[in-house]
Design a protein around this motif. Sequence first.
Motif, PDB file in Angstrom:
ATOM      1  N   ALA A  83     -14.094   1.493 -59.812  1.00 16.06           N
ATOM      2  CA  ALA A  83     -13.819   0.062 -59.642  1.00 16.06           C
ATOM      3  C   ALA A  83     -15.127  -0.722 -59.586  1.00 16.06           C
ATOM      4  O   ALA A  83     -16.219  -0.164 -59.395  1.00 16.06           O
ATOM      5  N   ASP A  84     -15.026  -2.066 -59.781  1.00 19.25           N
ATOM      6  CA  ASP A  84     -16.221  -2.906 -59.734  1.00 19.25           C
ATOM      7  C   ASP A  84     -16.912  -2.818 -58.374  1.00 19.25           C
ATOM      8  O   ASP A  84     -18.145  -2.826 -58.305  1.00 19.25           O
ATOM      9  N   ASP A  85     -16.139  -2.772 -57.322  1.00 15.54           N
ATOM     10  CA  ASP A  85     -16.702  -2.601 -55.980  1.00 15.54           C
ATOM     11  C   ASP A  85     -16.498  -1.157 -55.505  1.00 15.54           C
ATOM     12  O   ASP A  85     -16.238  -0.894 -54.325  1.00 15.54           O
ATOM     13  N   GLY A  86     -16.630  -0.233 -56.467  1.00 11.21           N
ATOM     14  CA  GLY A  86     -16.331   1.171 -56.172  1.00 11.21           C
ATOM     15  C   GLY A  86     -17.182   1.757 -55.052  1.00 11.21           C
ATOM     16  O   GLY A  86     -16.688   2.541 -54.225  1.00 11.21           O
ATOM     17  N   ALA A  87     -18.463   1.365 -55.020  1.00  8.34           N
ATOM     18  CA  ALA A  87     -19.324   1.914 -53.970  1.00  8.34           C
ATOM     19  C   ALA A  87     -18.826   1.507 -52.583  1.00  8.34           C
ATOM     20  O   ALA A  87     -18.840   2.303 -51.638  1.00  8.34           O
ATOM     21  N   TRP A  88     -18.379   0.251 -52.452  1.00  4.17           N
ATOM     22  CA  TRP A  88     -17.881  -0.211 -51.159  1.00  4.17           C
ATOM     23  C   TRP A  88     -16.541   0.435 -50.814  1.00  4.17           C
ATOM     24  O   TRP A  88     -16.233   0.670 -49.648  1.00  4.17           O
ATOM     25  N   ARG A  89     -15.743   0.714 -51.822  1.00  6.21           N
ATOM     26  CA  ARG A  89     -14.481   1.425 -51.558  1.00  6.21           C
ATOM     27  C   ARG A  89     -14.743   2.837 -51.051  1.00  6.21           C
ATOM     28  O   ARG A  89     -14.091   3.300 -50.097  1.00  6.21           O
ATOM     29  N   VAL A  90     -15.666   3.511 -51.689  1.00 10.55           N
ATOM     30  CA  VAL A  90     -15.994   4.866 -51.229  1.00 10.55           C
ATOM     31  C   VAL A  90     -16.604   4.826 -49.835  1.00 10.55           C
ATOM     32  O   VAL A  90     -16.297   5.667 -48.976  1.00 10.55           O
ATOM     33  N   LEU A  91     -17.462   3.834 -49.586  1.00  6.55           N
ATOM     34  CA  LEU A  91     -18.049   3.711 -48.255  1.00  6.55           C
ATOM     35  C   LEU A  91     -16.974   3.444 -47.200  1.00  6.55           C
ATOM     36  O   LEU A  91     -17.015   4.016 -46.102  1.00  6.55           O
ATOM     37  N   THR A  92     -15.990   2.600 -47.540  1.00  8.39           N
ATOM     38  CA  THR A  92     -14.889   2.350 -46.610  1.00  8.39           C
ATOM     39  C   THR A  92     -14.117   3.628 -46.325  1.00  8.39           C
ATOM     40  O   THR A  92     -13.783   3.929 -45.160  1.00  8.39           O
ATOM     41  N   PHE A  93     -13.835   4.391 -47.376  1.00  7.33           N
ATOM     42  CA  PHE A  93     -13.138   5.674 -47.213  1.00  7.33           C
ATOM     43  C   PHE A  93     -13.919   6.622 -46.298  1.00  7.33           C
ATOM     44  O   PHE A  93     -13.353   7.233 -45.375  1.00  7.33           O
ATOM     45  N   LEU A  94     -15.214   6.721 -46.522  1.00  6.38           N
ATOM     46  CA  LEU A  94     -16.031   7.621 -45.700  1.00  6.38           C
ATOM     47  C   LEU A  94     -16.106   7.143 -44.248  1.00  6.38           C
ATOM     48  O   LEU A  94     -15.981   7.935 -43.305  1.00  6.38           O
ATOM     49  N   LEU A  95     -16.319   5.831 -44.066  1.00 11.13           N
ATOM     50  CA  LEU A  95     -16.425   5.294 -42.705  1.00 11.13           C
ATOM     51  C   LEU A  95     -15.135   5.498 -41.921  1.00 11.13           C
ATOM     52  O   LEU A  95     -15.165   5.905 -40.750  1.00 11.13           O
ATOM     53  N   LEU A  96     -14.003   5.223 -42.542  1.00 11.58           N
ATOM     54  CA  LEU A  96     -12.732   5.360 -41.832  1.00 11.58           C
ATOM     55  C   LEU A  96     -12.476   6.809 -41.416  1.00 11.58           C
ATOM     56  O   LEU A  96     -12.004   7.072 -40.304  1.00 11.58           O
ATOM     57  N   THR A  97     -12.796   7.739 -42.301  1.00 15.39           N
ATOM     58  CA  THR A  97     -12.569   9.148 -41.967  1.00 15.39           C
ATOM     59  C   THR A  97     -13.496   9.612 -40.858  1.00 15.39           C
ATOM     60  O   THR A  97     -13.070  10.283 -39.911  1.00 15.39           O
ATOM     61  N   VAL A  98     -14.764   9.240 -40.951  1.00 16.51           N
ATOM     62  CA  VAL A  98     -15.725   9.641 -39.927  1.00 16.51           C
ATOM     63  C   VAL A  98     -15.392   8.988 -38.584  1.00 16.51           C
ATOM     64  O   VAL A  98     -15.442   9.627 -37.527  1.00 16.51           O
ATOM     65  N   VAL A  99     -15.048   7.703 -38.614  1.00 12.79           N
ATOM     66  CA  VAL A  99     -14.704   7.006 -37.369  1.00 12.79           C
ATOM     67  C   VAL A  99     -13.448   7.601 -36.740  1.00 12.79           C
ATOM     68  O   VAL A  99     -13.350   7.740 -35.519  1.00 12.79           O
ATOM     69  N   SER A 100     -12.484   7.975 -37.568  1.00 17.38           N
ATOM     70  CA  SER A 100     -11.274   8.608 -37.051  1.00 17.38           C
ATOM     71  C   SER A 100     -11.598   9.923 -36.341  1.00 17.38           C
ATOM     72  O   SER A 100     -11.131  10.181 -35.229  1.00 17.38           O
ATOM     73  N   ASP A 101     -12.407  10.757 -36.982  1.00 19.14           N
ATOM     74  CA  ASP A 101     -12.806  12.024 -36.362  1.00 19.14           C
ATOM     75  C   ASP A 101     -13.604  11.785 -35.083  1.00 19.14           C
ATOM     76  O   ASP A 101     -13.411  12.481 -34.074  1.00 19.14           O
ATOM     77  N   THR A 102     -14.499  10.804 -35.114  1.00 20.23           N
ATOM     78  CA  THR A 102     -15.321  10.518 -33.938  1.00 20.23           C
ATOM     79  C   THR A 102     -14.469   9.998 -32.784  1.00 20.23           C
ATOM     80  O   THR A 102     -14.651  10.400 -31.626  1.00 20.23           O
ATOM     81  N   GLY A 103     -13.523   9.099 -33.084  1.00 20.12           N
ATOM     82  CA  GLY A 103     -12.644   8.597 -32.038  1.00 20.12           C
ATOM     83  C   GLY A 103     -11.784   9.683 -31.436  1.00 20.12           C
ATOM     84  O   GLY A 103     -11.586   9.733 -30.208  1.00 20.12           O
ATOM     85  N   ALA A 104     -11.267  10.572 -32.279  1.00 18.05           N
ATOM     86  CA  ALA A 104     -10.463  11.682 -31.767  1.00 18.05           C
ATOM     87  C   ALA A 104     -11.285  12.589 -30.874  1.00 18.05           C
ATOM     88  O   ALA A 104     -10.836  13.024 -29.806  1.00 18.05           O
ATOM     89  N   TYR A 105     -12.521  12.868 -31.284  1.00 19.67           N
ATOM     90  CA  TYR A 105     -13.378  13.752 -30.496  1.00 19.67           C
ATOM     91  C   TYR A 105     -13.764  13.105 -29.171  1.00 19.67           C
ATOM     92  O   TYR A 105     -13.657  13.726 -28.108  1.00 19.67           O
ATOM     93  N   ALA A 106     -14.197  11.850 -29.217  1.00 16.92           N
ATOM     94  CA  ALA A 106     -14.690  11.186 -28.002  1.00 16.92           C
ATOM     95  C   ALA A 106     -13.581  10.996 -26.976  1.00 16.92           C
ATOM     96  O   ALA A 106     -13.740  11.341 -25.797  1.00 16.92           O
TER      97      ALA A 106
END
Length: 361
Positions: free
Chosen positions: A223-246
């Motif tokens: 996509a035109d904003d593909g880098a930001w989409r991938v970054l959103t995907f990565l951030l959400l997954t990492v934040v989800s794991d971090t929230g579950a752990y904390a």
Amino acid sequence: MNDSSWGAPQGAGYRSTPEMGAPPAGPAYDVHAAQQTRPMPIVPDVPDAGRDADDRDDRNGDAARVSGPLFRDEKPQEPMSTPLPPPPQKKRAGRDLRAAIGVGVGLGALVVGSLFIVKAVFVGVVVLAVVVGLWELTSRLKERKGINAPLVPLAVGGAAMVVAGYVRESEGAWVAMALTALAVLVWRMTEPPEGYLKDVTAGVFAVFYVPFLATFVAMMLTADDGAWRVLTFLLLTVVSDTGAYAVGWRFGTHKLAPRISPGKTREGLFGAVGFAMVAGALCMEFLIDGGTWWQGLLIGLAVAASATLGDLGESMIKRDLGIKDMGTLLPGHGGIMDRLDSLLPSAPVVWLLLVLFVGSG
């Protein structure tokens, strides 16, 4: 010894007899007095009840203190043998946090740097992760279950699937997947037929589990904003794991799935949902063109669910194999597959919701 001590009869009729012997002569001896005199009973020395403990100790002297208890049936007091309860231990994480944080920061810098500098380099990073993940998975299957899923067609076909997804999007990904599955079937025919069915079944499963799901990351990038989409995907997954752990580490008491993953708690799941929804609202509002905060809430909720299911899914695989980690390449994390477990199932979820909310771009 006086005879009275043996219980001899006493009284006025008592007379000495020749058999008993005559009394000794002399004016000082009174026969009548001797007959009436009884011996004093022998009384053992006992402590005076009216004296206190200090007086008794002074009377008995140092010998009593050295020799032990005063009475024979008196036992010395023994020190209390009840062990003291151990001091409360502070909760500790199961892994080396320093190593885990260091490796996580290094991987994050590599991924984000390649994502925003040259997209093709990021695709290469995804291909490398897929090939290493397939190697770990097939190696553990062979070691623990004796399943020989052919690695060569899996690695070549998996790399081709990621590239095809980036170049030709979904059509290219589906065609590459079908060809890779066919290559697994043919490659395994070069070996004896024993175990053919389980080997090719495991191979096709590996094709879907690792490279096909990773292809959706490459398709997001188109996509035109593909880098930001991938970054959103990565951030959400990492934040989800971090929230579950904390949250789970601090407040977790109720097990989520004790037979699958005893360390996961319901409180941790709530933490994953809350953290991911907040992060999703922020990302959709500020990173994605045309996105709104309420869409981010829905995407965050979906990612928390898919990431948790992905983590539980790999936990099932590892329990079946009887292992703790898929590999040892990443200190503090395990192997590559131990980091991809929540990312892989979340990729198609985020790709689909972004397409529905803001289009394919």
